[in-house]
Every structure is written in C-alpha cells, then in structure tokens.
Design a protein around this motif. Sequence first.
Motif, mmCIF file in Angstrom:
data_model
loop_
_atom_site.group_PDB
_atom_site.id
_atom_site.type_symbol
_atom_site.label_atom_id
_atom_site.label_comp_id
_atom_site.label_asym_id
_atom_site.label_seq_id
_atom_site.Cartn_x
_atom_site.Cartn_y
_atom_site.Cartn_z
ATOM 1 N N THR A 143 65.132 -23.398 53.550
ATOM 2 C CA THR A 143 66.426 -22.732 53.375
ATOM 3 C C THR A 143 66.188 -21.232 53.390
ATOM 4 O O THR A 143 65.273 -20.738 52.720
ATOM 5 C CB THR A 143 67.096 -23.143 52.051
ATOM 6 O OG1 THR A 143 67.308 -24.551 52.057
ATOM 7 C CG2 THR A 143 68.419 -22.434 51.859
ATOM 8 N N GLN A 179 68.251 -17.571 52.922
ATOM 9 C CA GLN A 179 69.500 -16.998 52.431
ATOM 10 C C GLN A 179 69.333 -15.507 52.193
ATOM 11 O O GLN A 179 68.250 -15.045 51.849
ATOM 12 C CB GLN A 179 69.904 -17.658 51.102
ATOM 13 C CG GLN A 179 70.145 -19.151 51.209
ATOM 14 C CD GLN A 179 70.376 -19.784 49.857
ATOM 15 O OE1 GLN A 179 69.619 -19.579 48.920
ATOM 16 N NE2 GLN A 179 71.441 -20.572 49.766
ATOM 17 N N GLU A 206 72.021 -11.976 50.827
ATOM 18 C CA GLU A 206 73.324 -11.413 50.473
ATOM 19 C C GLU A 206 73.290 -9.914 50.717
ATOM 20 O O GLU A 206 72.240 -9.283 50.605
ATOM 21 C CB GLU A 206 73.649 -11.682 49.004
ATOM 22 C CG GLU A 206 73.846 -13.142 48.680
ATOM 23 C CD GLU A 206 74.160 -13.370 47.211
ATOM 24 O OE1 GLU A 206 73.981 -12.442 46.390
ATOM 25 O OE2 GLU A 206 74.591 -14.487 46.880
ATOM 26 N N THR A 219 77.601 -13.310 51.304
ATOM 27 C CA THR A 219 76.579 -14.004 52.078
ATOM 28 C C THR A 219 76.446 -13.382 53.466
ATOM 29 O O THR A 219 77.422 -13.245 54.196
ATOM 30 C CB THR A 219 76.935 -15.497 52.208
ATOM 31 O OG1 THR A 219 76.976 -16.061 50.903
ATOM 32 C CG2 THR A 219 75.912 -16.236 53.053
ATOM 33 N N ASN A 229 72.723 -17.805 55.622
ATOM 34 C CA ASN A 229 72.538 -19.011 54.821
ATOM 35 C C ASN A 229 72.436 -20.194 55.768
ATOM 36 O O ASN A 229 73.440 -20.649 56.304
ATOM 37 C CB ASN A 229 73.691 -19.211 53.837
ATOM 38 C CG ASN A 229 73.438 -20.384 52.909
ATOM 39 O OD1 ASN A 229 72.356 -20.977 52.886
ATOM 40 N ND2 ASN A 229 74.444 -20.717 52.129
#
Length: 188
Positions: free
Chosen positions: A106, A108, A110, A116, A119
């Motif tokens: 995963t 990710q 921000e 976000t 993601n």
Amino acid sequence: MLEPTPAVLPAYALTAALQDDGRHGLVTLGQTEESLQGYRFLPLTADANSPSGLQLPWVQLTVTPPGAPPIQTQAQMLMDAGITNMFIGVIPAPQPPIPWLNTAVTIQAEDEAGATVLNYSFTNTQPADGPGPNVNCDPNQPASPSRILNGGPSPQGGSFLNTGVHLLAAYDYVVDAVNTRLGLRPRP
C-alpha cells in the motif's frame, strides 16, 4: 486580433489516458493553471546534493508479507515512466528478506492540508509462467507493476520506491518546477 494565452508554467505532465486521436499516453511540456486543475500536490524540497537539485517526495509505504505483520515505513517516491517494474526498499531491511509472492503493498501520501494525494494498493500473485525470480502482480489491479525488485535505501535515508510506468494507469502525474511540487490526479 489574437486573444491572450494563459501563462505557461515550466512544468511537464504524463498521462496514459486515451487521447482524442486514439493514442494512449501523452507527455505535455508546459502547463497552465487550468491544466493543473484536479491535481493534489506533494512538496519537493531543495537539496544541493541531488542531481535535480530537489529531494524526491515522501510517501507512506506498508508492506504486508503473507502470514506476517505489516511493515510500515516512509519511502521517497520516484516516478519512472520508462520501466514496468517497481523497486521497493524497506528500511530497516527485515530478516529474513521479504518474500514478495502474495505480499500486499500500500502506497499513500497526503498534501500539507491532509488531503489524499496518492492511495493505491496491490498484492503480488504467482506469475502465469510458473515460479521464478520475477513475481508478477495481478493485472486486475491497474497500478500494480509487472514485477517487484528489491530496491535499496534512498540518498536521504529511509527507503526508496520506484513506481514504474503502471502508476499512470491510476494517476496522471505532473512536475511543477516553478512551485517546486509534484502532483497526482486520480484517473477516472
């Protein structure tokens, strides 16, 4: 009389979207404020030791080998539109090394406001041609790379993530040099 054109920023964008003329993919040199709509941005930090003069942006990386707890680390992300593979470095290097087969990944990030930017996840699966050193990812997961290779530490410390070209199946990508930022826009 010619209409004034909007200011063009020294930026480039990459997309794999289908174009009006039937081609997939496009590299656009120069951007306008209008063309940057819908992107979320990660800052690029000045770094005199980097060949580009900028550090790569940081993302959160979670690697979950089968039957093992998740390994969470930060990674510096490099977009590489020239390869189908992904290089991942996990720091500190786990012992024994990560078995990439059936391992979930995963990625990710921000922006500074907490929105976000990036993601996506994928899980490696056994290659169709049988066991071997190259672990292919599920083709139903559009941003998954063709295979994962062990990377290494980044020059600034921490781990390193080279995304490979398949990221463009899920995101458009832009580098805005004037505002020292890297942008991602989800593809529909």
